[in-house]
Write an enzyme that holds these catalytic residues in place. Sequence first.
Site, PDB file in Angstrom:
ATOM      1  N   GLU A  29       1.464  -5.015   6.714  1.00  0.00           N
ATOM      2  CA  GLU A  29       0.820  -4.211   7.751  1.00  0.00           C
ATOM      3  C   GLU A  29      -0.616  -4.671   7.963  1.00  0.00           C
ATOM      4  O   GLU A  29      -1.379  -4.772   6.999  1.00  0.00           O
ATOM      5  CB  GLU A  29       0.866  -2.729   7.347  1.00  0.00           C
ATOM      6  N   GLU A  60       7.549  -0.117   4.988  1.00  0.00           N
ATOM      7  CA  GLU A  60       7.545  -0.736   3.659  1.00  0.00           C
ATOM      8  C   GLU A  60       8.944  -1.074   3.161  1.00  0.00           C
ATOM      9  O   GLU A  60       9.155  -2.106   2.515  1.00  0.00           O
ATOM     10  CB  GLU A  60       6.854   0.169   2.639  1.00  0.00           C
ATOM     11  N   PHE A  83      -1.568  -0.516  -0.178  1.00  0.00           N
ATOM     12  CA  PHE A  83      -2.132   0.120  -1.373  1.00  0.00           C
ATOM     13  C   PHE A  83      -1.014   0.211  -2.409  1.00  0.00           C
ATOM     14  O   PHE A  83       0.142   0.492  -2.054  1.00  0.00           O
ATOM     15  CB  PHE A  83      -2.614   1.546  -1.077  1.00  0.00           C
ATOM     16  N   ALA A  84      -1.359   0.034  -3.693  1.00  0.00           N
ATOM     17  CA  ALA A  84      -0.330   0.110  -4.740  1.00  0.00           C
ATOM     18  C   ALA A  84       0.338   1.479  -4.767  1.00  0.00           C
ATOM     19  O   ALA A  84       1.477   1.609  -5.202  1.00  0.00           O
ATOM     20  CB  ALA A  84      -0.942  -0.224  -6.099  1.00  0.00           C
ATOM     21  N   PHE A  86       1.513   2.949  -2.345  1.00  0.00           N
ATOM     22  CA  PHE A  86       2.610   2.989  -1.380  1.00  0.00           C
ATOM     23  C   PHE A  86       3.848   2.275  -1.915  1.00  0.00           C
ATOM     24  O   PHE A  86       4.852   2.152  -1.229  1.00  0.00           O
ATOM     25  CB  PHE A  86       2.224   2.342  -0.045  1.00  0.00           C
ATOM     26  N   HIS A 129      -4.266   7.010  -2.645  1.00  0.00           N
ATOM     27  CA  HIS A 129      -4.780   5.674  -2.316  1.00  0.00           C
ATOM     28  C   HIS A 129      -5.557   5.051  -3.475  1.00  0.00           C
ATOM     29  O   HIS A 129      -6.355   4.144  -3.268  1.00  0.00           O
ATOM     30  CB  HIS A 129      -5.696   5.732  -1.089  1.00  0.00           C
TER      31      HIS A 129
END
Lengths: 324, 328
Positions: A29, A60, A83-84, A86, A129
């Site tokens: 993204e 994702e 972001f990890a 997600f 986040h």
Amino acid sequence: MSKLTYAEALREAMAEEMERDKSVFIMGEDVGVFGGCFGVTGDLVERFGEDRVRDTPITETAIVGSAVGAAMTGSRPIAEIMFAGFLGVPMDEIFNQAAKMCYMTGGQAKVPMVLRAPNGAGIGAAAQHSERTEAWFVHVPGLKVVYPSTPADAKGLLKSAVRDDNPVIFFEHKILYNHKGEVPDDKDFTIPLGKADVKREGKDLTVVATGILVTYALEAAEKLAEEGIEIEVIDPRTLVPFDKETVLDSVEKTGKLIIASEETKRGSFTSEVSAVVAKEGLFLLEQPIKRICAPDAPVPFSSALEKVYIPGPEKIISAVKEMV
Amino acid sequence: MKESKDKMIQMLEDMMVIREFESTVQKHFAEGEIPGFVHLYLGEEAVAVGACNALEEKDYITSTHRGHGHLLARGGDVNKMMAEIFGKATGYNKGKGGSMHIADVSLGILGANGIVGAGLPIAAGSGITSQILDTGAVTLCFFGDGASNRGTFHEAINLASIWNLPVVFVCENNMYAISMPQYRSDGRKGQNIKDVSDRAVAYGISGVTVDGNDVMAVNEAVTEAVKKARNGGGPSLVECKTYRHRGHFEGDPTVYRSDEELEEWKKKDPISRFKNLLKDQELLDDAEYDELKEKVEARIKEAVDFSQNSPDPDPSEVTTDVYYGEGV
Ligand SMILES: Cc1ncc(C[n+]2csc(CCOP(=O)(O)OP(=O)(O)O)c2C)c(N)n1
Ligand SMILES: [Mg+2]
């Protein structure tokens, strides 16, 4: 050598691998004209075009699932998850598809893909986040897990990850993106997965640290050295495979071990390292292992709370002083 | 007429509160008083206000990362909201949530979510409760055009459809998901359809697209969808076309869109449009508008004072509230 930031080093690694091998491509993204949420892909879309630097919708599941399909058919995708935190969204694609494909096909299928994800707290981004999710993936057989702490390691490890024939979850720390360091220019410079690095030698105590905690441990080491305490700082760099020999050799020398990570403590990577050392190095230890982690709570938003939450250099210093 | 005049003035004021609140957050963020990310609602005020004014007190909403407007339109306390954004102990979430997660659960707000698209299934679940407990409550789910590309959109709307759940899915189509255009005839795009509402047909529910910068149009469409849901008619999808005046988050250089495009949309500003409409209909004069503006500004100024004078949360708060109630 060039002086690069961690983010630039990652970008150069991707650019070099894309130049070397046309099957390597990027998707995620806002990785195109926006240059990535943290600016890591930067100008790569201008250098390689929209076919090889693909902007995706917010999708994702399809990013990771299609990376698996692309990897099984001859491509080498580098997918970015913004972001990890997600990574929970495409979890099936990671742990049931990417991770198990080789095993379930009896070694016939390979899934050479890299999933990059910014990890960590420290920017006031609140609970969803600021996640640190490395332990989830350390738990899954079939995945390799990488977590560099310096620009040079970032470059060398990302290049190895791209060349690896297995799915690699590649963690980056948000705070480290702007950190600068010397990075080799050699296009063949790589760092093997599964090799720890002794970031600082010392005789009094071993600190095994990951990600941003390597930086904090080195800061702590500077301060402790002023008081005559010499700690050895080891960065495993890859959590899977884990280089236990380097850690055990160090513990043999120092007799004392602290394991530090920014994760919440319960069931973290530090638990795994503790278990390995407790089993294989029990008689090298002069006292119980200490772990320095974040508390078992989500990351709070308020700066006043986040400051307390993050295990910074002071926590390492006081733990060391309790042990030496 | 009197009733509708009062409601219209109320909606104007609600939009002005959001405008003033967000402009104030913008300023204090730039001054470094606010940590983290802020996603402002400037330009989109008519969507939250039109939609929330179609709800009753017992109804629910799910909110997003761009959620300040939703909470304000639902009657959120500006002091507690501002204090939360400043990270203070007096904030709605005791400083633990911040801009992306402010919520007043007592107002039926089922969290403001940092995970794009996470609200849709949660809204469906709230619709299940309405059936199980026969509460008559309707749930309104706000989500963006970008969120409509996640699986959760498809799965939640399908579930709401087959179970006839009382949920109104309100798509805030502000034309972009960060840098990704929702639709364009060529080039990068999030989806190959101009209207997100086209997707309703695939799930057997009604879908409409309205001018999201026209508060009356939004209010009318959502009122109808809420009525239908409350009367057992099941879910609907209402797409509101709008535009954010600021970048995705503060600090976004917006390289992906043109200044001309922004200027075109600013001409369709929902607040000046509605104000002019009220003036044309002689429901408001300049003096009344100025009075309203002063009142709104004073309210937001007070919220800033309240926040700046509030204490930081106590460090012990780091590990409380991990589990509901007491202990682990
Ligand atoms: C699952 C997930 N993926 C990506 C993101 C990062 N992200 C935050 S907001 C956003 C864009 C959202 O677009 P849209 O749904 O249209 O809402 P808007 O921001 O335009 O109001 C993205 C990609 C996220 N928060 N969650
Ligand atoms: Mg959008």
